[in-house]
Write a protein that holds these residues in place. Structure first.
Motif, mmCIF file in Angstrom:
data_model
loop_
_atom_site.group_PDB
_atom_site.id
_atom_site.type_symbol
_atom_site.label_atom_id
_atom_site.label_comp_id
_atom_site.label_asym_id
_atom_site.label_seq_id
_atom_site.Cartn_x
_atom_site.Cartn_y
_atom_site.Cartn_z
ATOM 1 N N ALA A 134 0.882 -1.137 -0.015
ATOM 2 C CA ALA A 134 0.096 -0.058 -0.103
ATOM 3 C C ALA A 134 0.815 1.309 -0.147
ATOM 4 C CB ALA A 134 -0.953 -0.063 1.425
ATOM 5 N N ASP A 135 2.313 1.144 0.139
ATOM 6 C CA ASP A 135 3.004 2.401 0.576
ATOM 7 C C ASP A 135 4.242 2.256 -0.634
ATOM 8 O OD1 ASP A 135 4.404 4.409 1.196
ATOM 9 O OD2 ASP A 135 4.209 3.867 3.495
ATOM 10 N N GLU A 136 4.126 3.038 -1.611
ATOM 11 C CA GLU A 136 5.173 3.264 -2.624
ATOM 12 C C GLU A 136 6.516 3.998 -1.841
ATOM 13 O OE1 GLU A 136 4.594 4.019 -6.595
ATOM 14 O OE2 GLU A 136 3.413 2.196 -6.737
ATOM 15 N N ASP A 137 6.174 4.455 -0.757
ATOM 16 C CA ASP A 137 7.461 5.484 -0.193
ATOM 17 C C ASP A 137 8.476 4.446 0.492
ATOM 18 O OD1 ASP A 137 6.780 7.477 -1.708
ATOM 19 O OD2 ASP A 137 5.818 8.426 0.218
ATOM 20 N N ILE A 138 8.107 3.358 0.692
ATOM 21 C CA ILE A 138 8.924 2.304 1.165
ATOM 22 C C ILE A 138 9.663 2.015 0.234
ATOM 23 C CG2 ILE A 138 9.135 0.040 2.493
ATOM 24 C CD1 ILE A 138 6.291 0.443 3.504
ATOM 25 N N ILE A 139 11.156 2.348 0.115
ATOM 26 C CA ILE A 139 12.051 1.995 -1.025
ATOM 27 C C ILE A 139 13.200 1.128 -0.389
ATOM 28 C CG2 ILE A 139 11.007 3.798 -2.487
ATOM 29 C CD1 ILE A 139 13.505 5.409 -1.404
ATOM 30 N N VAL A 140 13.723 0.437 -1.344
ATOM 31 C CA VAL A 140 15.209 0.108 -1.055
ATOM 32 C C VAL A 140 16.050 1.051 -1.741
ATOM 33 C CG1 VAL A 140 16.744 -1.929 -1.480
ATOM 34 C CG2 VAL A 140 14.269 -2.292 -1.129
ATOM 35 N N ALA A 141 16.782 1.802 -0.877
ATOM 36 C CA ALA A 141 17.448 2.956 -1.261
ATOM 37 C C ALA A 141 18.789 2.596 -1.717
ATOM 38 C CB ALA A 141 17.430 3.893 -0.471
ATOM 39 N N TYR A 142 19.336 3.358 -2.814
ATOM 40 C CA TYR A 142 20.810 2.978 -3.275
ATOM 41 C C TYR A 142 21.418 4.246 -3.237
ATOM 42 C CZ TYR A 142 18.562 3.824 -7.649
ATOM 43 O OH TYR A 142 17.717 4.260 -8.801
ATOM 44 N N GLU A 143 20.759 5.457 -3.081
ATOM 45 C CA GLU A 143 21.391 6.787 -3.186
ATOM 46 C C GLU A 143 21.026 7.702 -1.898
ATOM 47 O OE1 GLU A 143 22.313 7.618 -7.583
ATOM 48 O OE2 GLU A 143 21.319 9.095 -6.454
ATOM 49 N N PHE A 144 21.413 8.121 -1.353
ATOM 50 C CA PHE A 144 21.253 9.332 -0.184
ATOM 51 C C PHE A 144 21.773 10.720 -0.455
ATOM 52 C CE2 PHE A 144 21.770 11.384 3.886
ATOM 53 C CZ PHE A 144 20.448 11.754 4.101
ATOM 54 N N ASN A 145 20.879 11.572 -0.840
ATOM 55 C CA ASN A 145 21.263 13.149 -1.326
ATOM 56 C C ASN A 145 22.422 12.905 -2.346
ATOM 57 O OD1 ASN A 145 19.557 14.179 0.626
ATOM 58 N ND2 ASN A 145 21.222 14.414 2.097
ATOM 59 N N GLY A 146 21.914 12.081 -3.486
ATOM 60 C CA GLY A 146 22.926 11.654 -4.739
ATOM 61 C C GLY A 146 24.077 11.076 -4.488
ATOM 62 N N GLU A 147 24.361 10.591 -3.204
ATOM 63 C CA GLU A 147 25.622 9.862 -2.899
ATOM 64 C C GLU A 147 25.224 8.237 -2.925
ATOM 65 O OE1 GLU A 147 28.853 10.910 -2.439
ATOM 66 O OE2 GLU A 147 28.135 12.798 -3.166
ATOM 67 N N PRO A 148 25.988 7.458 -3.485
ATOM 68 C CA PRO A 148 25.558 6.033 -3.482
ATOM 69 C C PRO A 148 25.825 5.526 -2.065
ATOM 70 C CG PRO A 148 28.007 6.299 -4.522
ATOM 71 C CD PRO A 148 27.415 7.752 -4.364
ATOM 72 N N ILE A 149 24.944 4.573 -1.613
ATOM 73 C CA ILE A 149 25.012 3.908 -0.342
ATOM 74 C C ILE A 149 24.543 2.518 -0.465
ATOM 75 C CG2 ILE A 149 24.351 5.709 1.042
ATOM 76 C CD1 ILE A 149 21.465 4.713 0.943
ATOM 77 N N GLU A 150 25.096 1.627 0.238
ATOM 78 C CA GLU A 150 24.574 0.269 0.342
ATOM 79 C C GLU A 150 23.080 0.138 0.524
ATOM 80 O OE1 GLU A 150 26.689 -3.972 1.626
ATOM 81 O OE2 GLU A 150 26.376 -2.350 3.129
ATOM 82 N N PRO A 151 22.504 -0.898 -0.276
ATOM 83 C CA PRO A 151 20.976 -1.098 -0.079
ATOM 84 C C PRO A 151 20.462 -1.024 1.123
ATOM 85 C CG PRO A 151 21.693 -2.591 -1.711
ATOM 86 C CD PRO A 151 22.889 -2.021 -0.929
ATOM 87 N N ARG A 152 19.611 0.070 1.442
ATOM 88 C CA ARG A 152 19.176 0.155 2.594
ATOM 89 C C ARG A 152 17.501 0.469 2.575
ATOM 90 N NH1 ARG A 152 21.091 4.158 7.251
ATOM 91 N NH2 ARG A 152 19.812 2.697 8.524
ATOM 92 N N LEU A 153 16.723 -0.055 3.366
ATOM 93 C CA LEU A 153 15.267 0.233 3.330
ATOM 94 C C LEU A 153 14.886 1.537 3.879
ATOM 95 C CD1 LEU A 153 12.893 -1.655 2.400
ATOM 96 C CD2 LEU A 153 12.262 -1.914 4.790
ATOM 97 N N VAL A 154 13.954 2.199 3.364
ATOM 98 C CA VAL A 154 13.778 3.389 3.731
ATOM 99 C C VAL A 154 12.076 3.149 4.084
ATOM 100 C CG1 VAL A 154 13.142 6.098 3.139
ATOM 101 C CG2 VAL A 154 15.491 4.949 2.399
ATOM 102 N N VAL A 155 11.785 3.841 5.311
ATOM 103 C CA VAL A 155 10.266 3.555 5.754
ATOM 104 C C VAL A 155 10.009 4.871 6.447
ATOM 105 C CG1 VAL A 155 8.931 1.960 6.756
ATOM 106 C CG2 VAL A 155 11.070 1.069 6.204
ATOM 107 N N PRO A 156 9.405 5.778 5.512
ATOM 108 C CA PRO A 156 9.160 7.095 6.193
ATOM 109 C C PRO A 156 8.136 6.940 7.169
ATOM 110 C CG PRO A 156 8.990 7.116 3.582
ATOM 111 C CD PRO A 156 9.075 5.718 4.149
ATOM 112 N N GLY A 157 8.248 7.696 8.284
ATOM 113 C CA GLY A 157 7.360 7.808 9.343
ATOM 114 C C GLY A 157 7.562 6.687 10.384
ATOM 115 N N ARG A 158 8.461 5.948 10.141
ATOM 116 C CA ARG A 158 8.608 4.909 11.160
ATOM 117 C C ARG A 158 10.154 5.073 11.698
ATOM 118 N NH1 ARG A 158 5.282 -0.300 9.443
ATOM 119 N NH2 ARG A 158 4.182 0.463 7.686
#
Lengths: 200, 114
Positions: A134-158
């Motif tokens: 139900a929530d497309e904002d839960i992402i497996v992120a590979y970039e933070f502020n344009g910088e590459p990061i190792e895959p991390r889950l982003v779960v806004p509001g939690r």
């Protein structure tokens, strides 16, 4: 006077012990203390990074470079840690692939109720399948502020214990799987009640 | 430290210590147990966080703990010495001092890095 000398001696011993502990620690664990972000280059060229498995029609592995080719989404979210809720740990724009997309690509079986998430260091957490879908904002992120990061889950509001980093496995299960902190009693939904002021 | 002073410290820190230690235990359990949150009647996750993980709470409890236990150990050591058991009295006195300094050392190092 004797006691003051004794106290100073104790403090001196503690200071020496601490100094030796630090210098010894630095030398011996230099390699293992590298943050996941520092290992990014190794991961970008490596083999499978994330395994999507469990109650899915088509289990698969995905590398970081494959992840980058998928439809991505930018999410602005603040990471708050339970033990320091008065200051954001990270605040910025995360780029990644919706977890929903990764699950749908694998084909979620009807009896799946939970998503169990595993990290390379053994950390685990979980989400409900219906929440992820139900929530497309839960992402497996590979970039933070344009910088590459190792895959991390982003779960806004939690709370941060849901934001698993060094993600290696996503497993769909039909039971109430609980991650490391959830299994010792932290709320399973992990919603921050007042994100503007997490203290309250 | 004079016995009278030590006794006063022990007395005056006992109730605040009771209150803060109780809050610390209850909030600690409430932080990791749904059952404890319900049983406590007053704790939810956010409140437990605020109480258990807040620096002000932690440092207040620590100050009370150090004052109360150091003064208490001084009293006990004084009593032992007065009864002619000087060696045991000195052991209690110096061991308590060393242990409390150790706690203080760890706390100072940790707080400076937070």
């Amino acid at each position: 006077m004797k006691k003051l000398a004794f106290a100073l001696l104790v403090l001196l011993l503690l200071a020496l012990g601490t100094y030796w502990g630090w210098s010894g620690g630095k030398g011996s664990s230099e390699k293992s203390t590298a943050t996941p972000e520092e290992n990014t280059n190794e991961k970008t060229t490596g083999g499978p990074v994330i395994t999507i498995t469990g109650l899915v029609e088509r289990p698969y592995n995905i590398t970081l470079s494959e992840l980058r080719e998928m439809p991505s989404r930018k999410v602005h979210a603040v990471l708050y840690c339970v033990d320091a809720p008065n200051r954001p740990l990270s605040n910025g724009t995360w780029t990644g692939v919706p977890l929903k997309y990764l699950l749908q690509r694998a084909g979620v079986k009807e009896n799946a109720v939970k998503v169990a998430l595993y990290a390379s260091d053994g950390y685990t957490t979980d989400l409900r399948v219906k929440d992820v879908l139900a929530d497309e904002d839960i992402i497996v992120a590979y970039e933070f502020n344009g910088e590459p990061i190792e895959p991390r889950l982003v779960v806004p509001g939690r709370w941060g214990y849901k934001w698993i980093k060094g993600l290696t496995k996503v497993e769909l299960v039909d039971y109430d799987f609980k991650g490391r902190w959830e299994s010792v009693g932290y709320p399973d939904d992990a919603y921050i009640e007042n994100e503007a002021n997490p203290w309250r | 430290m004079k016995s009278k002073t030590a006794l006063k410290i022990v007395e005056w820190t006992s109730l605040p210590l009771l209150l803060f230690a109780a809050l610390y235990f209850v909030s600690g359990y409430a932080l990791t147990s749904e059952t404890a949150r319900s049983a406590s009647l007053i704790m939810n996750f956010s409140r437990a966080q605020l109480i258990h993980l807040g620096r002000a709470m932690r440092l207040t409890l620590l100050t009370l703990f150090l004052l109360h236990s150091y003064a208490g150990a001084e009293l006990l050591a004084g009593k032992l010495k007065a009864r002619g058991r000087s060696l045991l009295g000195a052991t209690v006195d110096y061991t308590a001092t060393a242990f409390l300094l150790y706690v203080l050392w760890v706390v100072i190092n940790a707080e400076l890095r937070l």
